[in-house]
Design a protein around this motif. Structure first.
Motif, PDB file in Angstrom:
ATOM      1  N   ASN A  60       0.994  -1.258   0.140  1.00 19.82           N
ATOM      2  CA  ASN A  60      -0.216   0.143  -0.014  1.00 19.82           C
ATOM      3  C   ASN A  60       1.088   1.463   0.034  1.00 19.82           C
ATOM      4  O   ASN A  60       1.645   1.486   0.943  1.00 19.82           O
ATOM      5  CB  ASN A  60      -0.877   0.025   1.269  1.00 19.82           C
ATOM      6  N   CYS A 114      -2.236  -5.254   8.444  1.00 24.28           N
ATOM      7  CA  CYS A 114      -3.029  -4.131   7.745  1.00 24.28           C
ATOM      8  C   CYS A 114      -4.783  -3.981   8.181  1.00 24.28           C
ATOM      9  O   CYS A 114      -4.977  -5.184   8.464  1.00 24.28           O
ATOM     10  CB  CYS A 114      -2.839  -4.209   6.108  1.00 24.28           C
ATOM     11  N   VAL A 115      -5.278  -3.041   8.167  1.00 26.46           N
ATOM     12  CA  VAL A 115      -6.581  -2.889   8.422  1.00 26.46           C
ATOM     13  C   VAL A 115      -7.558  -3.781   7.520  1.00 26.46           C
ATOM     14  O   VAL A 115      -8.517  -4.234   7.806  1.00 26.46           O
ATOM     15  CB  VAL A 115      -7.097  -1.425   8.685  1.00 26.46           C
ATOM     16  N   GLY A 154      -1.479  -1.157   9.801  1.00 26.26           N
ATOM     17  CA  GLY A 154      -0.558  -0.672   9.151  1.00 26.26           C
ATOM     18  C   GLY A 154      -0.507   0.680   8.584  1.00 26.26           C
ATOM     19  O   GLY A 154       0.383   1.167   8.262  1.00 26.26           O
ATOM     20  N   PHE A 155      -1.715   1.335   8.487  1.00 26.37           N
ATOM     21  CA  PHE A 155      -1.802   2.505   7.872  1.00 26.37           C
ATOM     22  C   PHE A 155      -0.989   3.615   8.752  1.00 26.37           C
ATOM     23  O   PHE A 155      -0.504   4.798   8.304  1.00 26.37           O
ATOM     24  CB  PHE A 155      -3.229   3.246   7.629  1.00 26.37           C
TER      25      PHE A 155
HETATM   26 MO   LIG Z   1      -3.216  -0.852   5.414  1.00 24.45          MO
END
Ligand SMILES: [Mo]
Ligand SMILES: Nc1nc2c(c(=O)[nH]1)N[C@H]1C(S)=C(S)[C@@H](COP(=O)(O)O)O[C@H]1N2
Length: 320
Positions: free
Chosen positions: A84, A140-141, A236-237
């Motif tokens: 991402n 990650c979401v 993760g964001f």
């Molecule tokens: Mo993510």
């Protein structure tokens, strides 16, 4: 025919930094340079790693054995081709586009409520810091996960370099802004540049890490070269890539995704399997490479190291 091919997901933890392999490659390259057979000379020997990266000689770095995994590392081939990085597109195969990012010269500005505001050349920064390798889970979401051998240094060391003043409560991180290189940044409905934030207390937690390398080499561009944040207990964001500025402030930063959709993304973003996201249930995760389903762990398995940070917080949305 019965060819025994090693599957990518058979990569064992101990192979994460095949030290001998990288050292040998470096020695071979040094030898080639010495003999006049230079990189890119048409021999097809140009390495895919560390292209023009002056920090290449620093890796691999010594692993900090304190951070152990409960699973195999994700193969480099998998982790480096599923990323991402919305600056280069809103899909996972951004790695070719990300190669356009120029990562030298590169500076990181430390400003705001600090005693030592400065703009520091990334190679000066890296040479000042004690580098180590850490094996971390990454969640990650979107409910996929991997396990990665980051190289870099504790964010706490960078905080010390900046010298936060009394009253500084948050760090606000910013990614580069250059739509001519990152075509995603031409999409004006996104609030570029990418911004993320941590509390000062989170930033000085032992787990908070600035990655400058991965898989025993400088960060490949798609991972957020030359410096990116790693907070493995959060979705993760939070792990903002290609950082150019860190501002110390008494105002809670509004992060990129929070700005876009505050009903789905908040400031804290701690991993919690029992708090579903509107679009992704969080109870389990898909492991990249094997597609195995694993139960997701509270704070992504780092409860022991971070739970104290949130103990007395009332009315905060800690898990989105
Ligand atoms: Mo993510
Ligand atoms: N600047 C920037 N940083 C970013 C992103 C992004 O789009 N831009 N994506 C985030 C998200 S959603 C995740 S899951 C991780 C992905 O990191 P990886 O590609 O190294 O796995 O980076 C984070 N950092």
């Amino acid at each position: 025919m019965n060819i025994l091919k090693k599957r990518s997901w058979d990569l064992a933890e101990r192979e994460a930094t095949p030290e001998s392999v990288f050292l040998n490659r470096r020695q071979i390259l040094a030898g080639l340079a010495g003999s006049g057979a230079l990189l890119g000379s048409g021999l097809g020997l140009r390495p895919a790693f560390a292209e023009e990266d002056p920090s290449a000689g620093l890796y691999p770095v010594k692993r900090n054995e304190v951070y152990q995994l409960d699973r195999d590392l994700t193969a480099e081939e998998i982790a480096s081709k599923y990323n991402n990085f919305y600056e280069f597109g809103s899909h996972k195969q951004i790695w070719p586009a990300a190669q356009d990012l120029k990562i030298r010269p590169w500076t990181v500005t430390l400003d705001g409520m600090v005693d030592n505001p400065q703009t520091i050349d990334v190679d000066d920064l890296i040479s000042k810091m004690p580098l180590e390798e850490r094996l971390y889970r990454h969640r990650c979401v979107e409910a996929w996960s991997m396990a990665v051998p980051w190289s870099g240094f504790a964010l706490a060391d960078l905080v010390k370099l900046a010298g936060p003043q009394t009253g500084a409560k948050y760090l606000r991180f910013e990614t580069f802004l250059d739509p001519s290189v990152a075509s995603g940044q031409k999409q004006s409905w996104y609030p570029w540049p990418y911004v993320e934030g941590l509390t000062l207390e989170e930033a000085t937690n032992e787990l908070a890490f600035i990655a400058t390398g991965v898989y025993g080499k400088p960060l490949a561009k798609q991972f957020g070269a030359p410096v990116r944040l790693v907070t493995p207990w959060k979705y993760g964001f939070k792990c903002i890539k290609s950082i150019v500025k860190i501002t110390f402030t008494d105002q809670r930063p509004v992060s990129f995704w929070e700005e876009i959709q505050s009903s789905e993304y908040g400031f804290w973003a701690n991993v919690n399997p029992s708090v579903p996201h509107r679009r992704w249930p969080q109870s389990s995760e898909r492991v990249l490479g094997t597609n195995e389903r694993r139960n997701t762990l509270l704070y992504n398995g780092y409860e022991e190291q971070v739970a104290y940070l949130y103990k007395d917080m009332k009315g905060e949305l800690l898990f989105m």
